[in-house]
Motif scaffolding. Structure first.
Motif, mmCIF file in Angstrom:
data_model
loop_
_atom_site.group_PDB
_atom_site.id
_atom_site.type_symbol
_atom_site.label_atom_id
_atom_site.label_comp_id
_atom_site.label_asym_id
_atom_site.label_seq_id
_atom_site.Cartn_x
_atom_site.Cartn_y
_atom_site.Cartn_z
ATOM 1 N N THR A 1 -1.351 15.837 -3.386
ATOM 2 C CA THR A 1 -1.604 15.226 -2.088
ATOM 3 C C THR A 1 -1.342 13.724 -2.154
ATOM 4 O O THR A 1 -1.795 13.058 -3.095
ATOM 5 C CB THR A 1 -3.052 15.481 -1.629
ATOM 6 N N LEU A 2 -0.646 13.202 -1.164
ATOM 7 C CA LEU A 2 -0.346 11.783 -1.067
ATOM 8 C C LEU A 2 -1.283 11.117 -0.073
ATOM 9 O O LEU A 2 -1.561 11.668 0.993
ATOM 10 C CB LEU A 2 1.114 11.572 -0.632
ATOM 11 N N PHE A 3 -1.756 9.898 -0.428
ATOM 12 C CA PHE A 3 -2.710 9.175 0.412
ATOM 13 C C PHE A 3 -2.242 7.742 0.615
ATOM 14 O O PHE A 3 -1.432 7.210 -0.155
ATOM 15 C CB PHE A 3 -4.094 9.130 -0.249
ATOM 16 N N SER A 4 -2.795 7.103 1.618
ATOM 17 C CA SER A 4 -2.642 5.654 1.755
ATOM 18 C C SER A 4 -3.787 4.985 1.005
ATOM 19 O O SER A 4 -4.953 5.395 1.154
ATOM 20 C CB SER A 4 -2.676 5.227 3.221
ATOM 21 N N PRO A 5 -3.488 3.958 0.200
ATOM 22 C CA PRO A 5 -4.563 3.301 -0.561
ATOM 23 C C PRO A 5 -5.621 2.666 0.329
ATOM 24 O O PRO A 5 -6.749 2.435 -0.128
ATOM 25 C CB PRO A 5 -3.816 2.246 -1.387
ATOM 26 N N SER A 6 -5.298 2.391 1.586
ATOM 27 C CA SER A 6 -6.308 1.843 2.495
ATOM 28 C C SER A 6 -7.400 2.868 2.792
ATOM 29 O O SER A 6 -8.516 2.496 3.167
ATOM 30 C CB SER A 6 -5.649 1.394 3.809
ATOM 31 N N ASP A 7 -7.099 4.152 2.601
ATOM 32 C CA ASP A 7 -8.094 5.216 2.817
ATOM 33 C C ASP A 7 -8.798 5.619 1.533
ATOM 34 O O ASP A 7 -9.900 6.185 1.584
ATOM 35 C CB ASP A 7 -7.413 6.456 3.413
ATOM 36 N N VAL A 8 -8.153 5.373 0.378
ATOM 37 C CA VAL A 8 -8.728 5.799 -0.910
ATOM 38 C C VAL A 8 -8.676 4.621 -1.889
ATOM 39 O O VAL A 8 -8.096 4.707 -2.974
ATOM 40 C CB VAL A 8 -7.963 7.017 -1.474
ATOM 41 N N PRO A 9 -9.262 3.489 -1.546
ATOM 42 C CA PRO A 9 -9.080 2.263 -2.328
ATOM 43 C C PRO A 9 -9.576 2.341 -3.763
ATOM 44 O O PRO A 9 -9.056 1.646 -4.644
ATOM 45 C CB PRO A 9 -9.861 1.212 -1.532
ATOM 46 N N ASP A 10 -10.553 3.178 -4.041
ATOM 47 C CA ASP A 10 -11.110 3.211 -5.387
ATOM 48 C C ASP A 10 -10.209 3.936 -6.397
ATOM 49 O O ASP A 10 -10.363 3.757 -7.613
ATOM 50 C CB ASP A 10 -12.502 3.850 -5.389
ATOM 51 N N LEU A 11 -9.256 4.758 -5.937
ATOM 52 C CA LEU A 11 -8.369 5.457 -6.876
ATOM 53 C C LEU A 11 -7.572 4.489 -7.742
ATOM 54 O O LEU A 11 -7.229 4.789 -8.884
ATOM 55 C CB LEU A 11 -7.410 6.379 -6.121
ATOM 56 N N HIS A 12 -7.278 3.334 -7.186
ATOM 57 C CA HIS A 12 -6.471 2.330 -7.890
ATOM 58 C C HIS A 12 -7.118 1.911 -9.208
ATOM 59 O O HIS A 12 -6.425 1.644 -10.198
ATOM 60 C CB HIS A 12 -6.292 1.124 -6.961
ATOM 61 N N ASP A 13 -8.449 1.862 -9.237
ATOM 62 C CA ASP A 13 -9.162 1.375 -10.421
ATOM 63 C C ASP A 13 -9.770 2.492 -11.260
ATOM 64 O O ASP A 13 -10.532 2.213 -12.200
ATOM 65 C CB ASP A 13 -10.278 0.411 -10.002
ATOM 66 N N LEU A 14 -9.437 3.731 -10.958
ATOM 67 C CA LEU A 14 -9.996 4.860 -11.711
ATOM 68 C C LEU A 14 -8.918 5.519 -12.563
ATOM 69 O O LEU A 14 -7.738 5.517 -12.215
ATOM 70 C CB LEU A 14 -10.596 5.891 -10.756
ATOM 71 N N TYR A 15 -9.352 6.101 -13.687
ATOM 72 C CA TYR A 15 -8.439 6.842 -14.558
ATOM 73 C C TYR A 15 -9.236 7.894 -15.307
ATOM 74 O O TYR A 15 -10.469 7.903 -15.295
ATOM 75 C CB TYR A 15 -7.710 5.894 -15.526
ATOM 76 N N GLY A 16 -8.515 8.791 -15.962
ATOM 77 C CA GLY A 16 -9.189 9.841 -16.723
ATOM 78 C C GLY A 16 -9.946 10.805 -15.829
ATOM 79 O O GLY A 16 -9.568 11.090 -14.683
ATOM 80 N N THR A 17 -11.055 11.307 -16.318
ATOM 81 C CA THR A 17 -11.842 12.289 -15.562
ATOM 82 C C THR A 17 -12.429 11.692 -14.285
ATOM 83 O O THR A 17 -12.572 12.391 -13.288
ATOM 84 C CB THR A 17 -12.975 12.851 -16.434
ATOM 85 N N ALA A 18 -12.742 10.392 -14.322
ATOM 86 C CA ALA A 18 -13.289 9.740 -13.118
ATOM 87 C C ALA A 18 -12.254 9.764 -11.991
ATOM 88 O O ALA A 18 -12.600 10.030 -10.826
ATOM 89 C CB ALA A 18 -13.695 8.301 -13.436
ATOM 90 N N PHE A 19 -11.008 9.523 -12.314
ATOM 91 C CA PHE A 19 -9.950 9.586 -11.309
ATOM 92 C C PHE A 19 -9.806 11.023 -10.791
ATOM 93 O O PHE A 19 -9.705 11.251 -9.581
ATOM 94 C CB PHE A 19 -8.626 9.109 -11.894
ATOM 95 N N ALA A 20 -9.768 11.976 -11.715
ATOM 96 C CA ALA A 20 -9.551 13.371 -11.315
ATOM 97 C C ALA A 20 -10.643 13.845 -10.362
ATOM 98 O O ALA A 20 -10.364 14.508 -9.348
ATOM 99 C CB ALA A 20 -9.506 14.265 -12.549
ATOM 100 N N GLU A 21 -11.882 13.491 -10.665
ATOM 101 C CA GLU A 21 -12.999 13.931 -9.812
ATOM 102 C C GLU A 21 -12.921 13.297 -8.428
ATOM 103 O O GLU A 21 -13.116 13.966 -7.407
ATOM 104 C CB GLU A 21 -14.330 13.574 -10.484
ATOM 105 N N ARG A 22 -12.625 12.000 -8.367
ATOM 106 C CA ARG A 22 -12.579 11.318 -7.074
ATOM 107 C C ARG A 22 -11.365 11.769 -6.260
ATOM 108 O O ARG A 22 -11.461 11.940 -5.028
ATOM 109 C CB ARG A 22 -12.519 9.803 -7.311
ATOM 110 N N TYR A 23 -10.246 11.987 -6.920
ATOM 111 C CA TYR A 23 -9.029 12.443 -6.245
ATOM 112 C C TYR A 23 -9.264 13.815 -5.609
ATOM 113 O O TYR A 23 -8.876 14.061 -4.448
ATOM 114 C CB TYR A 23 -7.878 12.504 -7.249
#
Length: 947
Positions: free
Chosen positions: A487-509
């Motif tokens: 799924t593709l998003f605009s970063p203005s709607d999902v701003p925290d994805l930019h600073d997340l990685y690993g399992t934290a990113f996967a869960e938030r995504y």
């Protein structure tokens, strides 16, 4: 007797210090090892001068030469049984005496007369003139061609080199001269007459460089008011005089920093080694002359050893004993054991010492911030920095803009502005500005981003001059492996994805995907992960962009994850540093010349330790001396003090080890060599911390926790699970004691290693770029300095040893574009050893890179070469890169196939990957495509921004 008879005693052999070794003092004061073979050659030529060609086949002469040689050598062995030094004149005296005692009066008389004549000419400084040709001087007057000097220059240029013919160059030069020739054209003619022979004999590259030196000496010494002409022997006298004159003139012209005059210049000048001018290849010296030497009104008044000393002095300015450190740095640079990056070579010791190589920025999602970032790009590019921009925060096409109650045009129009800024600010004419834009794979504009380098479509939404790269999270790669949706998003709607990685990113995504599925997020797009992956590979093949780099492994293994996030890499994909609105990451690069630290028996570990220790100190000094064009860069560099020590000449080292690139032995060597460098680099930074203090954000870093790069690999394994990664974790050194030292003493630098492309500095040192396989064994290299014939000297020497090197072989290499694979008379072992880049299966490059990556706290600039490229082959190769734990990849060099390939790489080593790789459709094979634009590691004149 010929000139070469006397010259036979005066070689440029490498000096050794074995017990009982005799050494010879040459007329220029340098020392070389005593070699009885050279005495035999000189005596043989003396006989030939008297008795003619019949002497060559005379058994009496051969026997006599052997007896006379032994007689001369035994004389010195009796005098100095424990070794010592003897002057060249003493050796020639003993040759005369031996000839007389043997009853060879005619030969001895000819030898005496020749010696006297040469001595008279040296003392008088006169030589013979050409009977008909004249030379037009700069003031318009004419004088007879100084044939004696021409012959002496060519003879000196050929001295100590096998396979070259001085007389042939002299004769060819005279054929190409005309009466009244301009003096400036005389050197050019000699150079051109020498360079045409490079393809037949690689040593002619050194002959050509030495002839070019005459022009450099004349230009610089005349400007400094020291001499109109000088031989390399004369430079023993002139170099010490030239250094203070050069520095003073450079300061007067406001080109050099006045603090350089505060050194003890007599001490510094005494350390200069003039004969190191003779180690340049033609390409290396011409590159320095055209693009590195300081000049005034296009007059270069910087000579090679002055250049290296200027850089060394510029890097030692803040040292307590700055003379000793400058000399230490000079020895490393001028020997080619280590080379600083291009910005450091350009600017060290100048009024604007912008010494850093790479700058990484994050572009914020507001208009002021975007144009501030573009302005920062311009200022950083002006002073020779390569740029990596993280554009992921900028909202996507169609996103809501609260201030205007309108919709965004997305990230692409701003990338167009960034592209044009890079073109406009061209680093003072030295090279084009260079920038790379990074975008995460979930960004809604990613599909248009992939097409930025296409030659079709709306040109207002194309960036033909800017590099681009995908910043790919692990979750996307797992979806590709599992044929899932994305799924593709605009970063203005999902701003925290930019600073997340690993399992934290996967869960938030996945949380945002649920919101989108429930209709709570209007702006999104759902696609098949493999469809997007296929388009990424298609564009990579078609345009060379965007490159594929991996977000999670860069962050999970980052020593600095406690203070920020790695949002992108740099222009050449080897730097992985944190960025934010307040910090522009800076990296300072330099590379060890690996071939200078290898013998046929393997790594010279002791020398490597010394080199690494000095190199890390030089890199750390860059941080304090560096000129910072923007405050965010200074803030970041002083907080974290990252450096990037890399390597070059990996392919040359394999040649010396007689190891094909496509072999397990090469993979093991990549592993072992990088382990040793990693060990010594970390140790050196820790020792600097003991001396100077740790970097300010050391506490909380992986270093402070005793987690070294080799240990951080486990974080990736734990995060992905064993299904999605396969890496080697073996080690051979005492890493436990180093962990304890780092935790106790600290680290001076947050990051220590990165392997850059080394495009230009490898040319200077005359070795293969970075970790690249040989591009071709015979080809013409084009760059900003012109066109240069490049022939693989290791191949030529190997063929000579087997009696296979001749004119036919040269033509065969030309016919087969530098490949040996189709030349029947070349043995199979040499075909394996001298396979070129497209003949090395990409899995070997990936395997070697994987073994290096486990030791490196940053990344590698890794080009991938794929012949008969198909969608399937690209798919397997890039999945393998991720699967083997690589952080980044760089350019794809692909030769297209015209039909689908029905099989992939057939090797057991790939089976583990194939088990996970659900290959994309076979009909996705690529058609023949235009050549991908060349990049740093093949010396593209439009790039070279890192090194």
């Amino acid at each position: 007797m010929t000139i070469s008879a006397q010259r036979s005693f005066e070689s440029t052999d490498v000096l050794t210090t074995a017990p009982g070794q005799l050494r010879v003092i040459k007329r220029n004061g340098t020392l070389v090892n005593y070699d009885s073979g050279k005495i035999a050659i000189a005596i043989s030529k003396a006989f030939l001068a008297v008795e003619g060609g019949s002497a060559a086949d005379s058994s009496r002469v051969h026997q006599q030469v052997a007896l006379l040689t032994d007689a001369v050598s035994n004389t010195f062995k009796r005098r100095m049984p424990s070794g010592g030094t003897v002057h060249i004149e003493e050796i020639q005296d003993q040759v005369e005496l031996a000839l007389m005692r043997a009853g060879e009066q005619k030969v001895a008389r000819s030898y005496v007369i020749y010696r006297d004549e040469r001595a008279r000419l040296r003392d008088a400084g006169i030589t013979k003139s050409h009977p008909t040709l004249t030379v037009t001087l700069g003031d318009g007057t004419r004088q007879p061609l100084d044939l004696g000097r021409l012959e002496a220059l060519v003879t000196s240029a050929c001295e100590g080199l096998t396979g070259v013919n001085a007389q042939a160059i002299v004769d060819e030069t005279l054929k190409n001269l005309y009466d009244g020739v301009q003096e400036s054209d005389l050197c050019t003619t000699m150079v051109m007459c020498a360079r045409v022979h490079i393809e037949q004999e690689p040593n002619y590259t050194y002959v050509t460089a030495r002839l070019l030196l005459d022009q450099l000496r004349s230009e610089a010494l005349s400007f400094l008011g020291l001499a109109d002409k000088a031989t390399q022997t004369d430079m023993m006298e002139f170099y010490p005089q030239a250094l203070p004159a050069y520095l003073k003139r450079g300061v007067e012209l406001e080109l050099l920093h006045p603090d350089l005059l505060k050194y003890d210049l007599a001490r510094i000048a005494d350390a200069i080694e003039p004969m190191r001018d003779f180690q340049f290849t033609y390409l290396g010296l011409q590159t320095l002359y055209d693009r590195y030497f300081i000049h005034s009104n296009e007059v270069r008044f910087e000579l090679p050893q002055l250049f290296f000393m200027r850089v060394a002095m510029g890097l030692a300015m803040n040292e307590a004993d700055k003379e000793a450190r400058a000399i230490e740095f000079y020895q490393l640079l001028s020997s080619f054991d280590y080379m600083a990056s291009t910005p450091t070579l350009f600017n060290a010791g100048t009024l604007r010492p912008q010494l850093s190589s790479c700058y990484l920025t994050t572009v914020p999602d507001d208009l002021y911030g975007i144009y501030d970032a573009i302005r920062d790009n311009a200022m950083l590019s002006k002073w020779a920095g390569g740029l990596g921009n993280d554009w992921t925060p900028v909202r996507a096409l169609g996103a809501y803009i609260k201030g205007t109650n309108g919709k965004s045009q997305g990230v692409v129009p701003f990338l167009k502005v960034a592209n044009d800024t890079a073109v406009a600010v061209n680093q003072g004419g030295k090279r084009k500005g260079a920038v790379c834009a990074y975008l995460e794979t979930w960004h809604l504009d990613i599909e248009e981003f992939l097409e930025l380098r296409k030659n079709t479509g709306d040109d207002r939404r194309r960036t033909h001059d800017m590099n681009t790269a995908n910043w790919v999270p692990d979750l996307f790669m797992q979806r590709v492996f599992d044929d899932g949706d994305w799924t593709l998003f605009s970063p203005s709607d999902v701003p925290d994805l930019h600073d997340l990685y690993g399992t934290a990113f996967a869960e938030r995504y996945q949380h945002y995907e649920q919101l989108a599925a429930q209709g709570q997020m209007k702006l999104h797009k759902k696609i098949k992960a493999q469809d997007l992956w296929r388009k990424m590979l298609s564009m990579l093949f078609e345009t060379g962009h965007p490159w594929i780099t991996f977000k999670d492994v860069c962050n999970l293994r980052s020593p600095q994850q406690h203070v920020g996030v790695v949002h992108s890499s740099n222009l050449c994909t080897e730097i992985t540093l944190n960025t934010s609105q307040d910090e522009i990451a800076v990296c300072n690069l330099g590379s060890i010349n690996l071939v200078n630290h290898v013998t046929a028996n393997g790594l010279d570990v002791a020398k490597l330790e010394r080199t690494v220790k000095t190199a890390v100190r030089m890199l750390d000094n860059v941080i304090d001396i560096n000129y910072y064009a923007v405050p965010q860069a200074k803030n970041s560099n002083f907080r974290h003090r990252p450096v990037g020590l890399g390597i070059m000449g990996f392919q040359d080292a394999l040649y010396i080890l007689n190891t094909p690139y496509s072999s397990d032995a090469a993979v093991e060597f990549a592993d072992k060599s990088m382990e040793v460098i990693s060990y010594f680099a970390i140790a050196a930074s820790s020792e600097l911390a003991k001396e100077r203090g740790s970097y300010s954000t050391f506490d909380g870093s992986l270093w402070s926790q005793g987690i070294l790069p080799i240990d951080s690999l486990q974080k990736v394994i734990d995060n992905r699970g064993e299904r999605y990664i396969q890496v080697d974790t073996s080690q051979t050194l005492d890493w436990a004691s180093l962990r304890a030292k780092v935790q106790t003493q600290g680290m001076r630098n947050s990051n220590v290693m990165a392997i850059a492309p080394t495009a230009t500095i490898s040319n200077i040192c005359g070795v293969a770029q970075s970790i690249e396989p040989t591009y071709q064994n015979l080809y013409v290299k084009s760059n900003l300095s012109g066109e240069f014939t490049v022939v693989n000297p290791y191949l030529v020497n190997a063929l000579k040893e087997r009696g296979l090197w001749d004119a036919v072989m040269v033509n065969d290499l030309k016919y087969y574009d530098g490949s040996v694979q189709n030349i029947e008379r070349i043995p199979e072992d040499l075909k394996a050893l001298f396979a070129t880049a497209f003949e090395v299966e990409p899995r070997w490059m990936v395997e070697s890179a994987s073994r290096r990556q486990k030791w490196i706290d940053q990344a590698q600039s890794l080009n991938l070469y794929i012949s008969h490229a198909s969608g399937k082959k690209l798919d397997v190769t890039y999945r393998m890169a991720w699967y083997r734990g690589l952080k980044t990849t760089y350019y794809l060099r692909a030769i297209g196939a015209t039909a689908a390939e029905k099989s992939t790489i057939s090797d057991g080593a790939l089976n583990a990957v194939k088990a996970q790789v659900q290959v994309v459709h076979e009909e996705s094979a690529f058609v023949e495509a235009a050549p991908v634009p060349l990049a740093c590691s093949i010396d593209n004149p439009d790039c070279e921004a890192c090194q």
